[in-house]
Design a protein around this motif. Sequence first.
Motif, PDB file in Angstrom:
ATOM      1  N   ASP A 200       0.838   4.232  -2.845  1.00  0.00           N
ATOM      2  CA  ASP A 200       0.701   5.665  -2.549  1.00  0.00           C
ATOM      3  C   ASP A 200       1.824   6.475  -3.192  1.00  0.00           C
TER       4      ASP A 200
ATOM      5  N   GLU B 102       1.429   6.495  -7.026  1.00  0.00           N
ATOM      6  CA  GLU B 102       0.393   7.433  -7.482  1.00  0.00           C
ATOM      7  C   GLU B 102       0.924   8.869  -7.476  1.00  0.00           C
TER       8      GLU B 102
ATOM      9  N   GLN C 231       0.838  -1.203   0.000  1.00  0.00           N
ATOM     10  CA  GLN C 231       0.000   0.000   0.000  1.00  0.00           C
ATOM     11  C   GLN C 231       0.871   1.250   0.000  1.00  0.00           C
ATOM     12  N   ARG C 232       1.962   1.210   0.720  1.00  0.00           N
ATOM     13  CA  ARG C 232       2.875   2.358   0.730  1.00  0.00           C
ATOM     14  C   ARG C 232       3.436   2.588  -0.667  1.00  0.00           C
TER      15      ARG C 232
END
Length: 194
Positions: free
Chosen positions: A13, A16, A9-10
């Motif tokens: 992020d 993105e 997930q990091r």
Amino acid sequence: MLIPPDPIQRFADVFERARQAIPVDPNAVVVATVDADGRPSARVVLLKDFDRRGFVFFTNHESRKGRELLGQPFAALCFYWQPLDEQVRVEGRVEVVSPEEADAYFHSRARGSQVGAWASLQSRPLGSREELENRVEDVEKRYAGVEVPRPPHWSGFRVVPDRIEFWHARPSRLHDRHVYLRDGEGWRAQMLYP
């Protein structure tokens, strides 16, 4: 400083933010491989997918990197996004993606790239540009008016991470470094000296 618990997930992020900050090829990544003698080699490829299973790129399996990855199935990836002052390094074993994944991505590519996958004897010596152009013309004729099938020697590799490191630049070279190490089904995180 608390380290976020989930490196995937990091990564999503940070990736993105990179996509928003970098207009061309924010998915460019250096992939490093080794040959049977342990001699390293590195080159830039384009990340085409990532999820909890790993990080995927596609190539000719008869190319130098393809042969090296099939022979020594471990790789290192290094993303660097200068506008963000961020770097992510990924290390792990490598697996070939499923034929269904390879087919789906191959058929999403532009026709010229599909033709090129057949025409290029990637990483092998080329006598002249004309030789390559003739091979492209031959492939175009062979598949005129029909869908170009995926070559049997062309597929993807997934780097299944067991180590992911995040680096963020700070003044005086006192950078933030966090490493995630695979721990069973989860991850163990720790800070590193810059």
